[in-house]
Write a protein that holds these residues in place. Structure first.
Motif, PDB file in Angstrom:
ATOM      1  N   SER A   7       0.861  -1.182   0.000  1.00 13.62           N
ATOM      2  CA  SER A   7       0.000   0.000   0.000  1.00 13.62           C
ATOM      3  C   SER A   7       0.897   1.231   0.000  1.00 13.62           C
ATOM      4  O   SER A   7       1.869   1.287   0.741  1.00 13.62           O
ATOM      5  N   ILE A   8       0.534   2.202  -0.808  1.00 13.05           N
ATOM      6  CA  ILE A   8       1.278   3.452  -0.868  1.00 13.05           C
ATOM      7  C   ILE A   8       0.373   4.550  -0.307  1.00 13.05           C
ATOM      8  O   ILE A   8      -0.781   4.687  -0.717  1.00 13.05           O
ATOM      9  N   SER A 108      -7.884  -3.008  -3.069  1.00 21.26           N
ATOM     10  CA  SER A 108      -8.998  -2.147  -2.664  1.00 21.26           C
ATOM     11  C   SER A 108      -9.125  -0.884  -3.496  1.00 21.26           C
ATOM     12  O   SER A 108      -9.963  -0.034  -3.206  1.00 21.26           O
ATOM     13  N   GLY A 109      -8.299  -0.708  -4.493  1.00 14.98           N
ATOM     14  CA  GLY A 109      -8.373   0.477  -5.328  1.00 14.98           C
ATOM     15  C   GLY A 109      -7.682   1.668  -4.707  1.00 14.98           C
ATOM     16  O   GLY A 109      -6.895   1.539  -3.767  1.00 14.98           O
ATOM     17  N   ASN A 110      -7.981   2.829  -5.245  1.00 11.30           N
ATOM     18  CA  ASN A 110      -7.378   4.075  -4.795  1.00 11.30           C
ATOM     19  C   ASN A 110      -8.411   4.893  -4.038  1.00 11.30           C
ATOM     20  O   ASN A 110      -9.553   5.009  -4.465  1.00 11.30           O
ATOM     21  N   HIS A 111      -7.989   5.452  -2.940  1.00 12.43           N
ATOM     22  CA  HIS A 111      -8.870   6.253  -2.097  1.00 12.43           C
ATOM     23  C   HIS A 111      -8.210   7.605  -1.856  1.00 12.43           C
ATOM     24  O   HIS A 111      -7.001   7.677  -1.660  1.00 12.43           O
ATOM     25  N   THR A 112      -9.006   8.665  -1.836  1.00 16.20           N
ATOM     26  CA  THR A 112      -8.524   9.992  -1.499  1.00 16.20           C
ATOM     27  C   THR A 112      -9.349  10.502  -0.322  1.00 16.20           C
ATOM     28  O   THR A 112     -10.577  10.504  -0.378  1.00 16.20           O
ATOM     29  N   PHE A 113      -8.655  10.889   0.738  1.00 17.03           N
ATOM     30  CA  PHE A 113      -9.287  11.391   1.951  1.00 17.03           C
ATOM     31  C   PHE A 113      -8.935  12.860   2.082  1.00 17.03           C
ATOM     32  O   PHE A 113      -7.773  13.244   1.919  1.00 17.03           O
ATOM     33  N   CYS A 133     -14.216  11.110   1.712  1.00 11.35           N
ATOM     34  CA  CYS A 133     -13.451  10.082   0.988  1.00 11.35           C
ATOM     35  C   CYS A 133     -14.008   9.880  -0.409  1.00 11.35           C
ATOM     36  O   CYS A 133     -15.222   9.811  -0.593  1.00 11.35           O
ATOM     37  N   GLN A 134     -13.101   9.780  -1.385  1.00 11.57           N
ATOM     38  CA  GLN A 134     -13.463   9.399  -2.747  1.00 11.57           C
ATOM     39  C   GLN A 134     -12.749   8.086  -3.042  1.00 11.57           C
ATOM     40  O   GLN A 134     -11.593   7.906  -2.658  1.00 11.57           O
ATOM     41  N   TRP A 135     -13.422   7.168  -3.716  1.00  7.39           N
ATOM     42  CA  TRP A 135     -12.852   5.850  -3.984  1.00  7.39           C
ATOM     43  C   TRP A 135     -12.865   5.589  -5.483  1.00  7.39           C
ATOM     44  O   TRP A 135     -13.845   5.876  -6.169  1.00  7.39           O
ATOM     45  N   GLN A 136     -11.766   5.039  -5.973  1.00  4.67           N
ATOM     46  CA  GLN A 136     -11.663   4.615  -7.364  1.00  4.67           C
ATOM     47  C   GLN A 136     -11.110   3.195  -7.377  1.00  4.67           C
ATOM     48  O   GLN A 136     -10.193   2.881  -6.630  1.00  4.67           O
ATOM     49  N   HIS A 137     -11.673   2.357  -8.216  1.00  2.00           N
ATOM     50  CA  HIS A 137     -11.138   1.002  -8.348  1.00  2.00           C
ATOM     51  C   HIS A 137     -11.160   0.640  -9.821  1.00  2.00           C
ATOM     52  O   HIS A 137     -12.211   0.687 -10.466  1.00  2.00           O
TER      53      HIS A 137
END
Length: 141
Positions: A7-8, A108-113, A133-137
């Protein structure tokens, strides 16, 4: 560690400049980041993951001080609530206008908080605003 368990986490904390208390704000923010434990102690947040700004930095002509950070973890998404708690504890000790954290995971995709303050800026010791939170997968074919 396999690539799919990595995880990054990266992002930035932004604070306004051009106020009469700029050096004091930078000193308080710097102290909060330097109070974090060393990466050798396996904390969720460590000093080493932050580009800690100098107090005497001249920001002539700029309106935002950007404190950026980043780290690689093994499957941090399984302990993400604890990571967020540690990050919000840091934010509670700092001056800031807004903060953004990006979490990139294979499974789990990419998440932006995002955090933003209710007023002009957050004052250390006051309540930290709730996150968005925004989620992209993306999946391969």
């Amino acid at each position: 560690m396999s690539a799919d368990s990595e995880s990054i986490v990266y992002g930035c904390i932004k604070d306004a400049v051009g106020l009469s208390s700029d050096q004091e704000r930078r000193r308080i923010n710097r102290s909060a980041m330097l109070a974090l434990p060393s990466a050798e102690q396996w904390p969720f947040l460590s000093q080493e993951m932050f580009a800690i700004p100098r107090i005497e930095t001249s920001m002539t002509g700029y309106q935002t001080e950007v404190m950026h950070f980043g780290a690689s973890y093994q499957a941090i998404e399984y302990e993400w609530e604890e990571w967020l708690k540690a990050f919000e504890e840091l934010l509670a000790k700092m001056y800031w206008v807004d903060a953004t954290v990006h979490l990139e995971t294979e499974l789990s995709g990419n998440h932006t908080f995002s955090w933003s303050c209710d007023g002009d800026f957050h004052i250390p010791g006051s309540k930290v605003s709730r996150i968005r939170c925004q989620w992209q997968h993306e999946t391969g074919l």
